[in-house]
Scaffold this active site. Structure first.
Site, short mmCIF file in Angstrom:
data_model
loop_
_atom_site.label_atom_id
_atom_site.label_comp_id
_atom_site.label_asym_id
_atom_site.label_seq_id
_atom_site.Cartn_x
_atom_site.Cartn_y
_atom_site.Cartn_z
N GLU A 181 79.00 6.44 29.19
CA GLU A 181 79.00 6.72 27.06
C GLU A 181 78.95 5.52 26.63
OE1 GLU A 181 82.00 9.69 27.21
OE2 GLU A 181 81.34 10.58 29.04
N GLY A 239 96.18 3.11 51.70
CA GLY A 239 96.10 5.16 51.14
C GLY A 239 97.30 4.78 49.85
N TYR A 257 88.16 4.14 42.20
CA TYR A 257 88.65 5.33 41.25
C TYR A 257 87.40 4.93 41.97
CZ TYR A 257 92.23 2.13 39.27
OH TYR A 257 93.30 1.06 38.81
#
Length: 170
Positions: A152, A104, A140
């Protein structure tokens, strides 16, 4: 048991940061591109007007253990500006040494960068990842990042020094 803390990098961390920059470049199979020096990191990150900021992950041994704290990861970022969204942070590098992954630590670094971004009034944290690094992309995305190539169609470009000189007529 050892614990991990995320803190702002200090000038004395530059040797560790450079070591990990080289480790990251090796992992990314791009070692030949690393030209930065410890002196440049000191000048560019710890002067009066720093070009970058850096957080380090430090493993702090439990009381009674003989070794001192050890820097095992870093997140190097800088401020940028979006004409659509305003203030941003660009996370240039996020790295955790292999033997400390899965604990982590990378998540803690990213969360701290997000905290800094919010404190500075930023609307986004941006970063890039190599297309083969699925583990990083999954991390992510699990933290809420959007893949801009998928969403996009954005592509990333850069001008190297030779191209800049040619454009500038040098």
């Amino acid at each position: 048991m050892a614990s991990t803390r995320i803190r702002e990098a200090r000038e004395r961390d530059c040797a560790d940061i450079l070591r990990m920059i080289r480790e990251l470049a090796e992992y990314e199979q791009l070692s030949h591109q690393v030209k930065i020096s410890e002196e440049a990191l000191r000048a560019d990150g710890f002067g009066e007007n720093p070009f970058f900021h850096c957080l380090v992950a430090e493993v702090v041994p439990a009381s009674g253990e003989l070794q001192g704290p050890r820097v095992v990861g870093y997140g190097l970022y800088y401020f940028s500006y979006s004409t659509w969204k305003g203030r941003n942070i660009y996370l240039e590098d996020i790295y955790v040494m292999p033997q400390y992954r899965g604990q982590g630590i990378g998540t803690k670094i990213i969360k701290k960068v997000a905290e800094v971004a919010l404190q500075k009034g930023c609307s986004q944290v941006r970063l890039a990842v190599l297309d083969w690094n699925k583990k990083a992309m999954d991390l992510y995305k699990s933290l809420g990042a959007q893949d801009l190539t998928e969403a996009e169609g954005w592509r990333s470009f850069r001008f190297e020094e030779e191209a800049m000189k040619e454009m500038a007529g040098c």
